[in-house]
Design a protein around this motif. Structure first.
Motif, PDB file in Angstrom:
ATOM      1  N   ASP A  89      12.263  16.097  46.567  1.00 27.51           N
ATOM      2  CA  ASP A  89      12.370  17.319  45.759  1.00 27.51           C
ATOM      3  C   ASP A  89      13.648  18.097  46.067  1.00 27.51           C
ATOM      4  O   ASP A  89      14.412  18.446  45.165  1.00 27.51           O
ATOM      5  CB  ASP A  89      11.158  18.223  45.989  1.00 27.51           C
ATOM      6  CG  ASP A  89       9.863  17.642  45.452  1.00 27.51           C
ATOM      7  OD1 ASP A  89       9.914  16.692  44.635  1.00 27.51           O
ATOM      8  OD2 ASP A  89       8.795  18.134  45.865  1.00 27.51           O
ATOM      9  N   ALA A  90      13.871  18.364  47.349  1.00 26.45           N
ATOM     10  CA  ALA A  90      15.018  19.194  47.746  1.00 26.45           C
ATOM     11  C   ALA A  90      16.347  18.503  47.474  1.00 26.45           C
ATOM     12  O   ALA A  90      17.276  19.121  46.933  1.00 26.45           O
ATOM     13  CB  ALA A  90      14.901  19.557  49.233  1.00 26.45           C
ATOM     14  N   GLN A  91      16.447  17.220  47.822  1.00 26.75           N
ATOM     15  CA  GLN A  91      17.733  16.544  47.688  1.00 26.75           C
ATOM     16  C   GLN A  91      18.076  16.281  46.226  1.00 26.75           C
ATOM     17  O   GLN A  91      19.241  16.319  45.854  1.00 26.75           O
ATOM     18  CB  GLN A  91      17.732  15.260  48.517  1.00 26.75           C
ATOM     19  CG  GLN A  91      17.325  15.510  49.951  1.00 26.75           C
ATOM     20  CD  GLN A  91      18.428  15.402  50.961  1.00 26.75           C
ATOM     21  OE1 GLN A  91      19.391  14.697  50.772  1.00 26.75           O
ATOM     22  NE2 GLN A  91      18.274  16.098  52.056  1.00 26.75           N
ATOM     23  N   THR A  92      17.061  16.045  45.399  1.00 23.05           N
ATOM     24  CA  THR A  92      17.316  15.875  43.969  1.00 23.05           C
ATOM     25  C   THR A  92      17.894  17.163  43.386  1.00 23.05           C
ATOM     26  O   THR A  92      18.859  17.126  42.607  1.00 23.05           O
ATOM     27  CB  THR A  92      16.022  15.463  43.233  1.00 23.05           C
ATOM     28  OG1 THR A  92      15.574  14.211  43.774  1.00 23.05           O
ATOM     29  CG2 THR A  92      16.254  15.318  41.746  1.00 23.05           C
ATOM     30  N   LYS A  93      17.335  18.297  43.783  1.00 21.06           N
ATOM     31  CA  LYS A  93      17.855  19.597  43.315  1.00 21.06           C
ATOM     32  C   LYS A  93      19.275  19.828  43.816  1.00 21.06           C
ATOM     33  O   LYS A  93      20.136  20.301  43.067  1.00 21.06           O
ATOM     34  CB  LYS A  93      16.944  20.737  43.774  1.00 21.06           C
ATOM     35  CG  LYS A  93      15.622  20.771  43.058  1.00 21.06           C
ATOM     36  CD  LYS A  93      14.715  21.847  43.628  1.00 21.06           C
ATOM     37  CE  LYS A  93      13.336  21.734  43.023  1.00 21.06           C
ATOM     38  NZ  LYS A  93      12.377  22.639  43.681  1.00 21.06           N
ATOM     39  N   GLU A  94      19.522  19.496  45.078  1.00 15.80           N
ATOM     40  CA  GLU A  94      20.858  19.704  45.632  1.00 15.80           C
ATOM     41  C   GLU A  94      21.886  18.767  45.004  1.00 15.80           C
ATOM     42  O   GLU A  94      23.032  19.172  44.783  1.00 15.80           O
ATOM     43  CB  GLU A  94      20.840  19.577  47.157  1.00 15.80           C
ATOM     44  CG  GLU A  94      20.135  20.754  47.802  1.00 15.80           C
ATOM     45  CD  GLU A  94      20.170  20.721  49.310  1.00 15.80           C
ATOM     46  OE1 GLU A  94      20.992  19.980  49.900  1.00 15.80           O
ATOM     47  OE2 GLU A  94      19.375  21.459  49.921  1.00 15.80           O
ATOM     48  N   ILE A  95      21.496  17.555  44.688  1.00 15.45           N
ATOM     49  CA  ILE A  95      22.405  16.639  43.987  1.00 15.45           C
ATOM     50  C   ILE A  95      22.814  17.258  42.658  1.00 15.45           C
ATOM     51  O   ILE A  95      23.994  17.244  42.296  1.00 15.45           O
ATOM     52  CB  ILE A  95      21.759  15.254  43.786  1.00 15.45           C
ATOM     53  CG1 ILE A  95      21.671  14.513  45.127  1.00 15.45           C
ATOM     54  CG2 ILE A  95      22.535  14.418  42.768  1.00 15.45           C
ATOM     55  CD1 ILE A  95      20.788  13.280  45.105  1.00 15.45           C
ATOM     56  N   ALA A  96      21.852  17.822  41.940  1.00 16.26           N
ATOM     57  CA  ALA A  96      22.160  18.476  40.661  1.00 16.26           C
ATOM     58  C   ALA A  96      23.105  19.662  40.871  1.00 16.26           C
ATOM     59  O   ALA A  96      24.025  19.881  40.067  1.00 16.26           O
ATOM     60  CB  ALA A  96      20.874  18.923  39.971  1.00 16.26           C
ATOM     61  N   GLN A  97      22.910  20.416  41.950  1.00 20.74           N
ATOM     62  CA  GLN A  97      23.809  21.534  42.245  1.00 20.74           C
ATOM     63  C   GLN A  97      25.226  21.040  42.534  1.00 20.74           C
ATOM     64  O   GLN A  97      26.204  21.621  42.040  1.00 20.74           O
ATOM     65  CB  GLN A  97      23.293  22.342  43.439  1.00 20.74           C
ATOM     66  CG  GLN A  97      22.066  23.159  43.139  1.00 20.74           C
ATOM     67  CD  GLN A  97      21.558  23.855  44.388  1.00 20.74           C
ATOM     68  OE1 GLN A  97      21.350  23.234  45.429  1.00 20.74           O
ATOM     69  NE2 GLN A  97      21.360  25.159  44.278  1.00 20.74           N
TER      70      GLN A  97
END
Length: 114
Positions: A89-97
């Motif tokens: 969850d967290a890394q997918t969001k950070e990749i998008a950022q």
């Protein structure tokens, strides 16, 4: 490659390979591939610390996703499975950022004539 970039690359490669080494269900070649992919040639440094950080961290996060998915497929420990879900969850969001920042940074560089 600058000294700082070389240190970051080495640390990220070691951390990734260590994570694979702690998962006996992972093939040994996966750890070798992960470490090799972080060794300079696949990620040339631009000299812009912000771009280099975003690019390297995006790659690092991208590499964490298969490890977490393997844990969800094969892991038994509830705490580690929760951690794997959190990583995804967290890394997918950070990749998008990182993707958004890199896209905006490239657009602003083009507009500034650099």
């Amino acid at each position: 490659m600058s000294r700082t970039a070389a240190v970051i690359t080495t640390v990220l490669a070691f951390a990734t390979a260590s994570a694979f080494a702690h998962d006996p269900s992972m093939p040994a070649t996966a750890a070798s591939h992960a470490a090799a992919s972080m060794q300079g040639s696949s990620m040339p440094m631009t000299g812009d610390a912000d771009v280099d950080f975003a690019t390297m961290m995006r790659e690092h996060h991208q590499m964490a996703l298969p490890m977490a998915r393997t844990e969800l497929r094969n892991g038994k420990d509830p705490a580690m499975r929760r951690m794997a879900r959190h990583v995804i969850d967290a890394q997918t969001k950070e990749i998008a950022q990182f993707d958004r920042w890199l896209a905006n940074h490239k657009a602003s560089m083009k507009g500034s004539g650099k």
